[in-house]
Design a protein around this motif. Structure first.
Motif, PDB file in Angstrom:
ATOM      1  N   GLY A  25       0.819  -1.209   0.000  1.00 14.94           N
ATOM      2  CA  GLY A  25       0.000   0.000   0.000  1.00 14.94           C
ATOM      3  C   GLY A  25       0.851   1.257   0.000  1.00 14.94           C
ATOM      4  N   TYR A  27       2.527   3.269   1.755  1.00 16.92           N
ATOM      5  CA  TYR A  27       3.335   3.596   2.924  1.00 16.92           C
ATOM      6  C   TYR A  27       4.794   3.766   2.512  1.00 16.92           C
ATOM      7  N   LEU A  68       0.169   7.843  10.067  1.00 18.27           N
ATOM      8  CA  LEU A  68      -0.322   6.476  10.242  1.00 18.27           C
ATOM      9  C   LEU A  68      -1.673   6.438  10.953  1.00 18.27           C
ATOM     10  N   ASP A  70      -3.960   8.591  10.279  1.00 18.19           N
ATOM     11  CA  ASP A  70      -4.876   8.847   9.160  1.00 18.19           C
ATOM     12  C   ASP A  70      -5.217   7.563   8.408  1.00 18.19           C
ATOM     13  N   HIS A  71      -4.309   6.592   8.424  1.00 17.17           N
ATOM     14  CA  HIS A  71      -4.544   5.293   7.770  1.00 17.17           C
ATOM     15  C   HIS A  71      -5.148   4.268   8.732  1.00 17.17           C
ATOM     16  N   CYS A  73      -3.679   3.000  11.413  1.00 18.38           N
ATOM     17  CA  CYS A  73      -2.664   2.031  11.864  1.00 18.38           C
ATOM     18  C   CYS A  73      -2.147   2.280  13.269  1.00 18.38           C
TER      19      CYS A  73
END
Length: 143
Positions: A25, A27, A68, A70-71, A73
């Motif tokens: 993805g 990242y 992260l 925002d994702h 994680c």
């Protein structure tokens, strides 16, 4: 020859980034390294503790955690014992992503081990180490 060498390094970097993004993805390598390191903690570290471990600034870790978050994680949560501190928590989604990263990297490692002779790997490592030495190739490199 130097131009071909540099071009090869750039193409290698782009290829690795493209493969990682396709498998994992959007990242960055730094974000994935951060999550892998975060997964090794038994208890969530503070931002300061984690910055020390990653050998970077508190602010840099704060930005990475925010991206992260925002994702989905990671989470930055106030320390229950000291409200001035933030602790970084890996979410379930972050743990799942970390597992996917490990599986992907294990596959890459197996593929390289099968396709590249050990003596070629050793030569590559010697060249990269020489480039990275403080007074190595990179300091005296001229095009």
């Amino acid at each position: 020859m130097v131009e071909y060498f540099i071009d090869s390094l750039e193409r290698l970097h782009e290829r690795v980034e493209d493969e990682n993004r396709a498998a994992i993805g959007p990242y960055t390598g730094r974000q994935l390294m951060m999550m892998a390191a975060l997964a090794t903690y038994e208890n969530p570290p503070t931002l300061g503790e984690f910055a020390d471990r990653l050998r970077c600034s508190y602010q840099n870790v704060r930005v990475l955690v925010s991206l992260l978050e925002d994702h989905g994680c990671t989470l930055a949560q106030q320390d229950p014992n000291d409200g001035r501190r933030l602790r970084i928590v890996l979410t379930d989604e972050g743990r799942e992503l970390t597992s996917r990263v490990k599986k992907h990297l294990d596959g890459v490692q197996a593929r390289y081990a099968e396709a590249i002779p050990e003596e070629d790997m050793a030569a590559f490592v010697r060249v990269v180490d020489a480039i990275l030495e403080e007074d190595g190739y990179i300091m005296t490199f001229e095009l």
